[in-house]
Design a protein around this motif. Structure first.
Motif, PDB file in Angstrom:
ATOM      1  N   SER A  82      19.800  61.461  79.762  1.00 32.62           N
ATOM      2  CA  SER A  82      19.783  62.281  78.555  1.00 32.62           C
ATOM      3  C   SER A  82      20.479  63.611  78.815  1.00 32.62           C
ATOM      4  O   SER A  82      20.466  64.130  79.935  1.00 32.62           O
ATOM      5  CB  SER A  82      18.326  62.526  78.122  1.00 32.62           C
ATOM      6  OG  SER A  82      18.235  63.564  77.174  1.00 32.62           O
ATOM      7  N   ASP A  83      21.072  64.185  77.743  1.00 38.72           N
ATOM      8  CA  ASP A  83      21.664  65.518  77.847  1.00 38.72           C
ATOM      9  C   ASP A  83      20.956  66.508  76.918  1.00 38.72           C
ATOM     10  O   ASP A  83      21.526  67.524  76.533  1.00 38.72           O
ATOM     11  CB  ASP A  83      23.164  65.479  77.536  1.00 38.72           C
ATOM     12  CG  ASP A  83      23.462  65.121  76.082  1.00 38.72           C
ATOM     13  OD1 ASP A  83      22.539  64.630  75.379  1.00 38.72           O
ATOM     14  OD2 ASP A  83      24.600  65.332  75.632  1.00 38.72           O
ATOM     15  N   ARG A  84      19.709  66.209  76.577  1.00 37.99           N
ATOM     16  CA  ARG A  84      18.985  67.031  75.605  1.00 37.99           C
ATOM     17  C   ARG A  84      18.738  68.453  76.095  1.00 37.99           C
ATOM     18  O   ARG A  84      18.559  69.381  75.300  1.00 37.99           O
ATOM     19  CB  ARG A  84      17.649  66.368  75.231  1.00 37.99           C
ATOM     20  CG  ARG A  84      16.652  66.274  76.359  1.00 37.99           C
ATOM     21  CD  ARG A  84      15.350  65.616  75.945  1.00 37.99           C
ATOM     22  NE  ARG A  84      14.404  65.571  77.046  1.00 37.99           N
ATOM     23  CZ  ARG A  84      13.612  66.587  77.380  1.00 37.99           C
ATOM     24  NH1 ARG A  84      13.644  67.714  76.701  1.00 37.99           N
ATOM     25  NH2 ARG A  84      12.777  66.481  78.405  1.00 37.99           N
ATOM     26  N   THR A  85      18.717  68.662  77.415  1.00 37.11           N
ATOM     27  CA  THR A  85      18.483  69.995  77.960  1.00 37.11           C
ATOM     28  C   THR A  85      19.779  70.756  78.226  1.00 37.11           C
ATOM     29  O   THR A  85      19.746  71.890  78.705  1.00 37.11           O
ATOM     30  CB  THR A  85      17.691  69.904  79.283  1.00 37.11           C
ATOM     31  OG1 THR A  85      18.459  69.164  80.245  1.00 37.11           O
ATOM     32  CG2 THR A  85      16.349  69.210  79.067  1.00 37.11           C
ATOM     33  N   GLY A  86      20.916  70.131  77.930  1.00 38.67           N
ATOM     34  CA  GLY A  86      22.197  70.762  78.196  1.00 38.67           C
ATOM     35  C   GLY A  86      22.839  70.260  79.467  1.00 38.67           C
ATOM     36  O   GLY A  86      24.031  70.463  79.680  1.00 38.67           O
ATOM     37  N   THR A  87      22.059  69.644  80.336  1.00 40.25           N
ATOM     38  CA  THR A  87      22.581  69.003  81.542  1.00 40.25           C
ATOM     39  C   THR A  87      22.065  67.565  81.581  1.00 40.25           C
ATOM     40  O   THR A  87      21.061  67.241  80.942  1.00 40.25           O
ATOM     41  CB  THR A  87      22.125  69.740  82.811  1.00 40.25           C
ATOM     42  OG1 THR A  87      20.687  69.775  82.847  1.00 40.25           O
ATOM     43  CG2 THR A  87      22.665  71.162  82.838  1.00 40.25           C
ATOM     44  N   ILE A  88      22.731  66.732  82.337  1.00 41.38           N
ATOM     45  CA  ILE A  88      22.326  65.323  82.401  1.00 41.38           C
ATOM     46  C   ILE A  88      21.118  65.178  83.314  1.00 41.38           C
ATOM     47  O   ILE A  88      21.129  65.643  84.456  1.00 41.38           O
ATOM     48  CB  ILE A  88      23.483  64.453  82.910  1.00 41.38           C
ATOM     49  CG1 ILE A  88      24.672  64.547  81.960  1.00 41.38           C
ATOM     50  CG2 ILE A  88      23.029  62.993  83.045  1.00 41.38           C
ATOM     51  CD1 ILE A  88      25.905  63.824  82.451  1.00 41.38           C
ATOM     52  N   VAL A  89      20.070  64.533  82.804  1.00 42.56           N
ATOM     53  CA  VAL A  89      18.834  64.317  83.545  1.00 42.56           C
ATOM     54  C   VAL A  89      18.360  62.889  83.319  1.00 42.56           C
ATOM     55  O   VAL A  89      18.441  62.373  82.201  1.00 42.56           O
ATOM     56  CB  VAL A  89      17.727  65.303  83.100  1.00 42.56           C
ATOM     57  CG1 VAL A  89      16.432  65.027  83.851  1.00 42.56           C
ATOM     58  CG2 VAL A  89      18.168  66.737  83.308  1.00 42.56           C
ATOM     59  N   ILE A  90      17.865  62.259  84.384  1.00 44.84           N
ATOM     60  CA  ILE A  90      17.178  60.972  84.239  1.00 44.84           C
ATOM     61  C   ILE A  90      15.702  61.272  84.027  1.00 44.84           C
ATOM     62  O   ILE A  90      15.083  61.985  84.829  1.00 44.84           O
ATOM     63  CB  ILE A  90      17.346  60.085  85.486  1.00 44.84           C
ATOM     64  CG1 ILE A  90      18.830  59.947  85.856  1.00 44.84           C
ATOM     65  CG2 ILE A  90      16.729  58.714  85.254  1.00 44.84           C
ATOM     66  CD1 ILE A  90      19.676  59.259  84.830  1.00 44.84           C
ATOM     67  N   GLU A  91      15.116  60.730  82.965  1.00 43.68           N
ATOM     68  CA  GLU A  91      13.739  61.035  82.614  1.00 43.68           C
ATOM     69  C   GLU A  91      13.056  59.824  82.001  1.00 43.68           C
ATOM     70  O   GLU A  91      13.653  58.755  81.869  1.00 43.68           O
ATOM     71  CB  GLU A  91      13.701  62.211  81.633  1.00 43.68           C
ATOM     72  CG  GLU A  91      14.470  61.957  80.352  1.00 43.68           C
ATOM     73  CD  GLU A  91      14.566  63.185  79.470  1.00 43.68           C
ATOM     74  OE1 GLU A  91      14.167  64.287  79.909  1.00 43.68           O
ATOM     75  OE2 GLU A  91      15.029  63.051  78.325  1.00 43.68           O
ATOM     76  N   ASP A 107      22.284  64.822  72.004  1.00 45.74           N
ATOM     77  CA  ASP A 107      21.765  63.614  71.353  1.00 45.74           C
ATOM     78  C   ASP A 107      22.086  62.330  72.108  1.00 45.74           C
ATOM     79  O   ASP A 107      21.720  61.239  71.673  1.00 45.74           O
ATOM     80  CB  ASP A 107      22.328  63.495  69.926  1.00 45.74           C
ATOM     81  CG  ASP A 107      21.850  64.619  69.031  1.00 45.74           C
ATOM     82  OD1 ASP A 107      20.665  64.983  69.129  1.00 45.74           O
ATOM     83  OD2 ASP A 107      22.663  65.132  68.235  1.00 45.74           O
ATOM     84  N   TRP A 108      22.758  62.433  73.223  1.00 41.07           N
ATOM     85  CA  TRP A 108      23.141  61.233  73.974  1.00 41.07           C
ATOM     86  C   TRP A 108      21.965  60.704  74.782  1.00 41.07           C
ATOM     87  O   TRP A 108      21.246  61.445  75.441  1.00 41.07           O
ATOM     88  CB  TRP A 108      24.296  61.573  74.909  1.00 41.07           C
ATOM     89  CG  TRP A 108      24.634  60.475  75.881  1.00 41.07           C
ATOM     90  CD1 TRP A 108      25.231  59.291  75.617  1.00 41.07           C
ATOM     91  CD2 TRP A 108      24.386  60.493  77.293  1.00 41.07           C
ATOM     92  NE1 TRP A 108      25.388  58.553  76.772  1.00 41.07           N
ATOM     93  CE2 TRP A 108      24.868  59.270  77.820  1.00 41.07           C
ATOM     94  CE3 TRP A 108      23.808  61.426  78.165  1.00 41.07           C
ATOM     95  CZ2 TRP A 108      24.788  58.951  79.162  1.00 41.07           C
ATOM     96  CZ3 TRP A 108      23.724  61.113  79.506  1.00 41.07           C
ATOM     97  CH2 TRP A 108      24.211  59.890  80.000  1.00 41.07           C
ATOM     98  N   ARG A 109      21.769  59.388  74.722  1.00 36.64           N
ATOM     99  CA  ARG A 109      20.737  58.706  75.491  1.00 36.64           C
ATOM    100  C   ARG A 109      21.306  57.384  76.001  1.00 36.64           C
ATOM    101  O   ARG A 109      22.055  56.711  75.308  1.00 36.64           O
ATOM    102  CB  ARG A 109      19.482  58.405  74.643  1.00 36.64           C
ATOM    103  CG  ARG A 109      18.857  59.607  73.954  1.00 36.64           C
ATOM    104  CD  ARG A 109      18.147  60.516  74.930  1.00 36.64           C
ATOM    105  NE  ARG A 109      17.440  61.574  74.238  1.00 36.64           N
ATOM    106  CZ  ARG A 109      17.981  62.721  73.830  1.00 36.64           C
ATOM    107  NH1 ARG A 109      19.285  62.943  74.054  1.00 36.64           N
ATOM    108  NH2 ARG A 109      17.269  63.624  73.202  1.00 36.64           N
ATOM    109  N   ASP A 110      20.919  56.994  77.212  1.00 37.02           N
ATOM    110  CA  ASP A 110      21.399  55.726  77.772  1.00 37.02           C
ATOM    111  C   ASP A 110      20.388  55.236  78.802  1.00 37.02           C
ATOM    112  O   ASP A 110      20.030  55.973  79.728  1.00 37.02           O
ATOM    113  CB  ASP A 110      22.771  55.927  78.425  1.00 37.02           C
ATOM    114  CG  ASP A 110      23.505  54.611  78.672  1.00 37.02           C
ATOM    115  OD1 ASP A 110      22.944  53.544  78.340  1.00 37.02           O
ATOM    116  OD2 ASP A 110      24.632  54.654  79.194  1.00 37.02           O
ATOM    117  N   TYR A 111      19.901  54.001  78.621  1.00 36.17           N
ATOM    118  CA  TYR A 111      18.943  53.420  79.567  1.00 36.17           C
ATOM    119  C   TYR A 111      19.731  52.826  80.723  1.00 36.17           C
ATOM    120  O   TYR A 111      20.514  51.879  80.544  1.00 36.17           O
ATOM    121  CB  TYR A 111      18.098  52.358  78.870  1.00 36.17           C
ATOM    122  CG  TYR A 111      16.942  51.862  79.707  1.00 36.17           C
ATOM    123  CD1 TYR A 111      15.984  52.738  80.205  1.00 36.17           C
ATOM    124  CD2 TYR A 111      16.802  50.507  79.993  1.00 36.17           C
ATOM    125  CE1 TYR A 111      14.925  52.293  80.969  1.00 36.17           C
ATOM    126  CE2 TYR A 111      15.732  50.045  80.745  1.00 36.17           C
ATOM    127  CZ  TYR A 111      14.800  50.944  81.233  1.00 36.17           C
ATOM    128  OH  TYR A 111      13.738  50.495  81.990  1.00 36.17           O
TER     129      TYR A 111
END
Length: 265
Positions: free
Chosen positions: A205-214, A55-59
């Protein structure tokens, strides 16, 4: 005169929308948090301990170097990259006959162009900085690539087959012997090359289980991948907003003057 005034006022309204949009983009770019790969890992770990992962998000914005073990190869120049766009444009001339209101026929030669081949591709890659690396998913990002080719080759190729490096394309009969006389073909290609310093502004975001910039979920937050610095891209968007503002003011001013002149006249 009144119609011209209305047109200028409509143009001013459109420019007002553009100015507001660019101003909002500039504000978001300034609000994006500057960070490195390890900062993202630390933030995601802290949040997951509190509310769980996913659920973590950061711009944010990051500056690093493009890396991948499975690069693309651009169609024309065969450049290793993570994104490319290749285009072939046919340039031609044709004889055009036009009849005026008196029935007089005039003949002129006009030039034109048409895209006969267009292909683009992009793949996820790693952005590496001094602290580590983070995955970048470029889908739906505004990518500002590097131009590696803009070449015009005159005439039709022998045998009706276009070729440039590893690229080849069989031409249709209309391109060779149609009513439009082919002047030649222009080849253009842009790429996002490997091992180049790069800015990424997007949603971590960590919605996929790993940190990704999207791509951010909010449309008003720009998703940009560019070789320019954060300062340069922010300044460019701010400048666009200012140009749109003063153009809007000018259009509204001219429109009002024309409308008043029409009413008075």
């Amino acid at each position: 005169m009144a119609i011209a005034g209305i047109i200028f006022i409509i143009a001013g309204a459109v420019l007002g929308w553009v100015q507001k949009r660019q101003q909002g983009r500039c504000r978001q770019l300034k609000l994006a948090r500057a960070c490195q790969a390890t900062d993202l890992e630390a933030a995601a770990t802290a949040v997951s301990k509190e509310i769980g992962g996913g659920d973590w998000r950061d711009y944010v914005w990051l500056w690093g170097t493009i890396k991948t073990t499975t690069p693309l190869t651009s169609e024309f120049k065969a450049v290793p990259c993570v994104c490319y766009s290749s285009t072939v444009v046919r340039e031609y001339e044709e004889t055009v006959r036009q009849k005026d209101s008196d029935g007089k026929v005039t003949t002129s030669t006009q030039r034109g162009s048409e895209t006969i081949s267009e292909h683009s591709q992009r793949i996820p890659f790693d952005l590496v900085d001094p602290s580590g690396q983070v995955r970048v998913d470029p889908e739906e990002a505004k990518i500002e690539p590097v131009e590696v080719l803009d070449e015009f080759r005159p005439g039709n190729p022998a045998g009706g087959m276009l070729s440039f490096g590893p690229f080849s394309l069989a031409l249709g009969e209309d391109s060779i012997s149609g009513p439009r006389r082919t002047l030649g073909y222009r080849y253009r290609e842009t790429v996002l090359p490997l091992d180049r310093p790069l800015l990424v502004v997007g949603m971590a975001s960590d919605r996929t289980g790993t940190i990704v910039i999207e791509k951010p979920a909010q449309d008003y937050q720009p998703y940009i991948i560019t070789l320019k610095s954060h300062e340069a891209i922010t300044k460019s968007v701010d400048q666009s907003a200012k140009i749109a503002f003063w153009s809007m003011v000018g259009c509204f001013g001219v429109g009002v003057v024309l409308l008043l002149a029409a009413i008075v006249g």
